[in-house]
Design an enzyme around this catalytic site. Sequence first.
Site, mmCIF file in Angstrom:
data_model
loop_
_atom_site.group_PDB
_atom_site.id
_atom_site.type_symbol
_atom_site.label_atom_id
_atom_site.label_comp_id
_atom_site.label_asym_id
_atom_site.label_seq_id
_atom_site.Cartn_x
_atom_site.Cartn_y
_atom_site.Cartn_z
ATOM 1 C CB SER A 1 -0.925 0.030 1.219
ATOM 2 O OG SER A 1 -0.185 0.280 2.393
ATOM 3 C CE LYS A 2 -1.070 5.077 -4.758
ATOM 4 N NZ LYS A 2 -2.241 5.720 -5.336
ATOM 5 C CB SER A 3 -0.233 3.942 4.185
ATOM 6 O OG SER A 3 -0.537 2.556 4.235
#
Length: 298
Positions: free
Chosen positions: A271-273
């Site tokens: 995920s981007k996070s």
Amino acid sequence: MAPAHHLEPQAVLRFAPSPNGYLHLGHALSALENERLAAVLGGRLLLRIEDIDRARCPPHLEAAMIEDLAWLGIPFEPPHRRQSEHLADHRAMLARLQAMGLVYPSFESRSDLKALAEARARETGRPWPNDPDGAPLYAGSGRAMPPEEVAARLAAGEPHALRLDMAAALARLDAPLTWTEVDAAGQPLRVVPAHPARWGDVVLARKDLGTSYHLAVVTDDALQGVTHVVRGMDLFEATAVHRLLQELLGLPAPLYRHHDLLLGPDGRKLSKSDQAEGFRALREAGVTAAELRRQLGF
């Protein structure tokens, strides 16, 4: 007289990331899957920037995304479509659904809905059902709210979402809903039964955004003439909602390919996070585009 020759329409594919974070290797994999199938089919490859939530999609992240994809060497056909520049198209599709009587406003917040689902679970003694993404199905009262109360709350400017009346929408179908899944060469693999009811009364738009992912993606795919949708397995179940909206709106149904996901060390999808610098870190460490392609199996 020479016989007429009928040419097959050219395939059109799109890679459609949202610039709300830096790209990670999972994005690279999906972009390369699109590039490969477009090459196999001799088709066009488009880049669509899914930026309907402008607050979460600042210009510097969009620029970084385009830079990363250019470094990877994927030949996207210009110009790139920005969803935020075509909100009128999405509103027009929403208006058609509203004219069918399939849309209603709901005024509950996410925390309200979580509390309602928990209360319903206590009342029934059974867990309240979740959608395929794990969120509680809509348990609010929007669909049954008296029209005069709805009008008063809308006139007061209360925050709200516009939801699809799933039961009413399904009642309009004349045949079972399906989609066709294809392989890496674009050949049909299987016909998949679609079960949009698993999502409950999905959100089609919010007061602050004017559209939703589900409505925007089917609108843009249709307007761009997309014939093949290649994306990760995390969106497999969402295809049921997209096929329902396509049928309701009389839009063409693309063929679909849902590829496997890249997983992190914890077994979850990237995920981007938590993998925000994954793509860029490799570039900065001196990894070449050719080496990254080989690492991902291309």
